[in-house]
Design an enzyme around this catalytic site. Structure first.
Site, short mmCIF file in Angstrom:
data_model
loop_
_atom_site.label_atom_id
_atom_site.label_comp_id
_atom_site.label_asym_id
_atom_site.label_seq_id
_atom_site.Cartn_x
_atom_site.Cartn_y
_atom_site.Cartn_z
N PRO A 2 0.88 -1.05 0.00
CA PRO A 2 -0.05 0.08 0.08
C PRO A 2 0.92 1.35 -0.14
O PRO A 2 1.72 1.35 0.73
CB PRO A 2 -0.74 -0.09 1.43
CG PRO A 2 -0.27 -1.12 2.03
CD PRO A 2 0.95 -1.72 1.29
N GLU A 3 0.36 2.19 -0.79
CA GLU A 3 1.10 3.61 -0.81
C GLU A 3 0.13 4.46 -0.48
O GLU A 3 -0.79 4.18 0.09
CB GLU A 3 1.78 3.62 -2.17
CG GLU A 3 2.55 2.66 -2.94
CD GLU A 3 2.92 2.91 -4.45
OE1 GLU A 3 3.25 4.27 -4.61
OE2 GLU A 3 3.29 1.72 -4.87
N HIS A 92 -3.70 -15.90 8.50
CA HIS A 92 -2.83 -14.72 8.29
C HIS A 92 -3.40 -13.75 9.18
O HIS A 92 -2.71 -12.72 8.93
CB HIS A 92 -2.75 -14.55 6.89
CG HIS A 92 -1.97 -15.49 5.93
ND1 HIS A 92 -2.64 -16.27 5.03
CD2 HIS A 92 -0.83 -16.05 6.10
CE1 HIS A 92 -1.88 -17.16 4.61
NE2 HIS A 92 -0.37 -17.27 5.28
N ARG A 112 2.74 -11.86 4.73
CA ARG A 112 4.14 -11.74 4.74
C ARG A 112 4.79 -11.25 5.99
O ARG A 112 6.01 -11.40 6.59
CB ARG A 112 4.83 -11.03 3.57
CG ARG A 112 4.67 -11.67 2.32
CD ARG A 112 5.18 -10.63 1.13
NE ARG A 112 6.67 -10.85 1.10
CZ ARG A 112 7.36 -10.15 0.28
NH1 ARG A 112 6.55 -9.36 -0.94
NH2 ARG A 112 8.50 -10.26 0.05
#
Length: 272
Positions: A2-3, A92, A112
């Site tokens: 995400p930016e 997750h 991750r």
DNA sequence: GACAACCTGACC
DNA sequence: GGTCAGGTTGTC
């Protein structure tokens, strides 16, 4: 992943649902994601009233009435999801917040596990936050030009450096440089004032359009309601390797700049 | 600057 | 088996 536009989309969605509400309980399922001691984390958040949700660069700030702040960075694959309490927990999901009014949980999910959650005390601002530069909406073209003149680094790595300018990541830097017709390796102090004015305008426009489209989903990004973004349909260079440039028909190439995959048009973006 | 590290999954 | 990924940090 995400930016700025994705984080802004998340923040707007969370603010609407969370502001004025309360965190009833917290469960940490993966210890390393939470950078504050579990005890302090729980003590700070259990029963806390949420004052507001804000964005700083790519950080999400959940501000509490206690003046403390839950600071979240999603890194590559972090997600903040608002889900019904009875929804099955997936493997997750690393932190779960029970909310008041109830029925809904806020879940931190991260395949991750690069993301981070941390409590900021009002008298002790986090170094990562104080080191951040203004984002493209907080800085003028003049000021950006001045800062670029001061450095002589390659432009792309500089624009990715959150202590130089915050909010941009790999997608929006590539898109902005392409649309400004500037080569990613151009030394920052060789840009003319006219080029920087255009770059500044283009960056803001790309980010605004991406926010309007609720972000870019290449694979993992989801908004807080689990929905994908739409800006991937408007990308002109990122992930467009081998396609003809829509301006000059030259094929888009992918190289490596500062260790990052970099998409550009060899016809339009000539080295300075 | 370049590069490895942090992790998992997708793809070749 | 290898390479790559929207990010950041720490090491030469």
């Amino acid at each position: 992943m995400p930016e700025l536009p994705e984080v802004e989309t998340i923040v707007r969605g969370l603010r609407e649902k969370l502001a004025g509400g309360r965190i009833r309980a917290v469960r940490i399922r993966t210890l390393k994601i939470v950078r504050t001691s579990s005890a302090l984390f729980r003590r700070t958040l259990c029963g806390a009233i949420i004052r507001d949700v804000r964005r700083k660069g790519k950080f999400i700030l959940i501000e509490l009435e206690s003046a403390r702040t839950l600071v979240i960075h999603l890194r590559m694959t972090g997600q903040l999801l608002l889900v019904p309490e009875n929804a099955p927990l997936d493997p997750h999901t690393h932190v779960v917040f029970d909310l008041e009014p109830g029925g809904c949980q806020l879940r931190y999910r991260d395949v991750r596990k690069f993301g981070r959650l941390e409590i900021q005390e009002p008298e002790r601002p986090l170094p990562q936050l104080t080191a951040l530069s203004p984002d493209p909406f907080e800085i003028s073209a003049r000021e950006l030009f001045r800062k670029l003149q001061e450095k002589k680094r390659a432009l792309k790595p500089l624009l990715l450096d959150q202590t130089f300018l915050s909010g941009l990541g790999n997608i929006y830097v590539d898109e902005s440089l392409y649309r400004s017709r500037i080569h990613p390796l151009t030394p920052s102090n060789r840009l003319t004032e006219a080029q920087v004015r255009r770059l500044h305008r283009v960056i803001r426009r790309v980010l605004r359009q991406a926010i309007q489209a609720k972000g870019t989903t290449i694979s993992d990004y989801r908004g807080p309601e689990g929905i994908v973004g739409g800006f991937q349909h408007f990308l002109r260079v990122y992930d467009c390797t081998g396609e003809p440039c829509r301006v000059c028909r030259t094929l888009i190439e992918k190289t490596r700049v500062g260790g990052r995959g970099t998409h550009f048009c060899p016809g339009c973006q000539v080295p300075g």
